[in-house]
Design an enzyme around this catalytic site. Structure first.
Site, mmCIF file in Angstrom:
data_model
loop_
_atom_site.group_PDB
_atom_site.id
_atom_site.type_symbol
_atom_site.label_atom_id
_atom_site.label_comp_id
_atom_site.label_asym_id
_atom_site.label_seq_id
_atom_site.Cartn_x
_atom_site.Cartn_y
_atom_site.Cartn_z
ATOM 1 N N ASN A 73 -5.084 -4.145 -2.286
ATOM 2 C CA ASN A 73 -4.442 -2.451 -2.017
ATOM 3 C C ASN A 73 -3.042 -2.251 -2.637
ATOM 4 O O ASN A 73 -3.091 -0.961 -2.806
ATOM 5 C CB ASN A 73 -4.271 -2.382 -0.487
ATOM 6 C CG ASN A 73 -3.861 -1.219 0.229
ATOM 7 O OD1 ASN A 73 -4.173 -0.166 0.122
ATOM 8 N ND2 ASN A 73 -2.382 -1.417 0.276
ATOM 9 N N ALA A 74 -2.330 -3.251 -3.020
ATOM 10 C CA ALA A 74 -0.874 -2.717 -3.342
ATOM 11 C C ALA A 74 -1.102 -1.953 -4.484
ATOM 12 O O ALA A 74 -1.962 -2.013 -5.524
ATOM 13 C CB ALA A 74 -0.189 -4.073 -3.796
ATOM 14 N N TYR A 81 -1.799 6.264 -13.632
ATOM 15 C CA TYR A 81 -2.484 5.939 -12.392
ATOM 16 C C TYR A 81 -3.956 6.009 -12.698
ATOM 17 O O TYR A 81 -4.648 5.012 -12.029
ATOM 18 C CB TYR A 81 -2.271 7.120 -11.444
ATOM 19 C CG TYR A 81 -2.486 6.746 -10.008
ATOM 20 C CD1 TYR A 81 -1.891 5.727 -9.451
ATOM 21 C CD2 TYR A 81 -3.530 7.635 -9.417
ATOM 22 C CE1 TYR A 81 -2.430 5.560 -7.887
ATOM 23 C CE2 TYR A 81 -3.989 7.358 -8.223
ATOM 24 C CZ TYR A 81 -3.420 6.274 -7.403
ATOM 25 O OH TYR A 81 -3.993 6.325 -6.020
ATOM 26 N N LYS A 130 -6.826 2.893 -12.272
ATOM 27 C CA LYS A 130 -7.780 2.765 -11.270
ATOM 28 C C LYS A 130 -9.284 2.732 -12.086
ATOM 29 O O LYS A 130 -10.195 2.120 -11.576
ATOM 30 C CB LYS A 130 -7.627 3.948 -10.396
ATOM 31 C CG LYS A 130 -6.502 3.959 -9.530
ATOM 32 C CD LYS A 130 -6.476 3.081 -8.688
ATOM 33 C CE LYS A 130 -5.083 3.269 -7.605
ATOM 34 N NZ LYS A 130 -4.987 1.999 -6.772
HETATM 35 P P1 NDP Z 1 2.263 3.304 0.001
HETATM 36 O O1 NDP Z 1 3.401 3.663 -0.941
HETATM 37 O O2 NDP Z 1 2.520 3.923 1.290
HETATM 38 O O3 NDP Z 1 2.327 1.751 0.194
HETATM 39 C C1 NDP Z 1 2.007 1.016 -1.050
HETATM 40 C C2 NDP Z 1 2.080 -0.484 -0.606
HETATM 41 O O4 NDP Z 1 1.891 -1.404 -2.061
HETATM 42 C C3 NDP Z 1 3.362 -1.074 -0.194
HETATM 43 O O5 NDP Z 1 3.100 -1.987 0.888
HETATM 44 C C4 NDP Z 1 4.300 -1.722 -1.218
HETATM 45 O O6 NDP Z 1 4.724 -2.836 -0.502
HETATM 46 C C5 NDP Z 1 2.816 -2.184 -2.014
HETATM 47 N N1 NDP Z 1 3.497 -2.605 -3.388
HETATM 48 C C6 NDP Z 1 3.839 -1.556 -4.427
HETATM 49 N N2 NDP Z 1 4.262 -2.248 -5.597
HETATM 50 C C7 NDP Z 1 4.072 -3.679 -5.205
HETATM 51 C C8 NDP Z 1 4.225 -4.863 -6.051
HETATM 52 N N3 NDP Z 1 4.584 -4.727 -7.232
HETATM 53 N N4 NDP Z 1 3.754 -5.919 -5.363
HETATM 54 C C9 NDP Z 1 3.404 -5.904 -4.251
HETATM 55 N N5 NDP Z 1 3.191 -5.063 -3.275
HETATM 56 C C10 NDP Z 1 3.542 -3.831 -3.788
HETATM 57 O O7 NDP Z 1 1.013 3.751 -0.612
HETATM 58 P P2 NDP Z 1 -0.451 3.964 -0.018
HETATM 59 O O8 NDP Z 1 -0.600 3.257 1.184
HETATM 60 O O9 NDP Z 1 -0.907 5.380 -0.105
HETATM 61 O O10 NDP Z 1 -1.144 3.366 -1.207
HETATM 62 C C11 NDP Z 1 -2.030 2.059 -1.043
HETATM 63 C C12 NDP Z 1 -3.188 1.978 -1.978
HETATM 64 O O11 NDP Z 1 -4.151 3.145 -1.755
HETATM 65 C C13 NDP Z 1 -2.822 2.306 -3.637
HETATM 66 O O12 NDP Z 1 -3.620 1.339 -4.238
HETATM 67 C C14 NDP Z 1 -3.104 3.642 -3.690
HETATM 68 O O13 NDP Z 1 -3.341 3.833 -5.095
HETATM 69 C C15 NDP Z 1 -4.460 3.790 -2.989
HETATM 70 N N6 NDP Z 1 -4.737 5.110 -2.578
HETATM 71 C C16 NDP Z 1 -3.624 6.278 -2.074
HETATM 72 C C17 NDP Z 1 -3.887 7.526 -1.940
HETATM 73 C C18 NDP Z 1 -3.066 8.219 -1.018
HETATM 74 O O14 NDP Z 1 -3.132 9.497 -1.229
HETATM 75 N N7 NDP Z 1 -1.903 7.754 -0.237
HETATM 76 C C19 NDP Z 1 -5.134 7.866 -2.540
HETATM 77 C C20 NDP Z 1 -6.235 7.094 -2.936
HETATM 78 C C21 NDP Z 1 -5.796 5.879 -3.119
HETATM 79 P P3 NDP Z 1 6.320 -3.136 -1.223
HETATM 80 O O15 NDP Z 1 7.022 -2.165 -1.525
HETATM 81 O O16 NDP Z 1 6.996 -3.854 0.219
HETATM 82 O O17 NDP Z 1 6.046 -4.138 -1.980
#
Ligand code: NDP
Length: 266
Positions: free
Chosen positions: A85-86, A149, A153
């Protein structure tokens, strides 16, 4: 998901955090991972220590992903579900963007999925478990201003689809989950053309699908062993229309995204 050993990357915020809560509620043993471990500790502070493990990992680092998988197996002895999911996003035209931004998108969204999946696959095959990628509608239709992005994906789709087909006779379940616009922190921290955080969201986050609803749909799709999931009315319409009228949808997507405040194109 009762008693299923479930790894969730990016569990410190948004959809990943909601997935952690939902999986825990459904009785799963959860391994939560992100760079900000303090957020994971806060999330699980009231949970029974036997039900979870928090692991600090940066998914762009292969060694961190290896250690995450090994830590999960060391504590729980097996893996039933891996949720990749990250993820991070961006907003800049390709003509203007530093190439490092595209690299960071691919390193996190695509390579993070490759590393975790590579090391978890032998364990998932043993349990005939579920491999999940949290992709996006942007993995079906290119979104302007989001080259890195969308590319990351689309790449996830190719990777996961092939892994599904390669293991068709081995009972592996592969779910490609594509949320539509979801309320989270992703747009605030999306990368601008020079790699700095955007610092604000161009959307009214309160009008978007809540992360908790997305998490519930994803857990249902895991339990039903579905191959794909597309969320929100706009997301479903985009994917469906794009199948039959891709050229028309190019224009629709352009016009829609051009209306965002501070859009890099008009
Ligand atoms: P957030 O920014 O709220 O959360 C992103 C998460 O990813 C955080 O927990 C962050 O944790 C983690 N993350 C980012 N970079 C890293 C890294 N290098 N290593 C480990 N963890 C990482 O975003 P969303 O919840 O919205 O996104 C989650 C997923 O859902 C993504 O893949 C996104 O593409 C997808 N998505 C989101 C949409 C939206 O509109 N929100 C729509 C469609 C898909 P930390 O910074 O603590 O490492």
């Amino acid at each position: 998901m009762q008693d299923k050993v479930t790894i969730i990357t990016g569990a410190s915020s948004g959809i990943g955090k909601a997935l952690a809560e939902e999986a825990h509620k459904r009785g799963a043993k959860v391994i939560l991972s992100a760079r900000r471990k303090e957020m994971l500790d806060e999330l699980a502070s009231s949970w029974n220590a036997e039900d979870y493990l928090n692991v600090q990992a940066d998914v762009t680092r292969e060694e961190d992903c290896f250690k995450l998988i090994e830590a999960a197996v060391e504590k729980f002895g097996r893996i039933d579900v891996l949720i990749n999911n990250a993820g991070i996003s961006m907003r800049a035209l390709f003509a203007d963007v530093d190439l490092d931004v595209i690299r960071r998108l691919m390193d996190t969204n695509f390579w993070g999925t490759v590393y975790c999946t590579k090391y978890a696959l032998p364990y998932l095959l043993k349990t005939k478990g579920s491999l999940v990628g949290v992709s996006s509608v942007a993995g079906y239709k290119g979104l302007p201003g989001r080259t890195g992005y969308s590319a990351s994906k689309f790449a996830m789709h190719g990777l996961l689809e092939v892994i599904r087909i390669e293991n068709i006779k081995k009972g592996l379940h592969v779910l490609i989950a594509c949320p539509g616009f979801t309320s989270s922190n992703i747009r605030n921290i999306a990368l601008s053309k020079d790699g700095s955080s955007q610092g604000e969201t161009p959307l009214d986050e309160n009008k978007l699908m809540p992360a908790e609803a997305v998490a519930s749909h994803i857990c249902n799709a895991i339990e039903k062993r579905k191959n794909s999931l597309v969320l929100t009315a706009m997301g479903k319409t985009t994917v469906l229309l794009n199948k039959f009228f891709p050229k028309f949808m190019d224009g629709m997507v352009y016009n829609h995204m051009a209306k965002e405040p501070d859009s890099p194109f008009k």
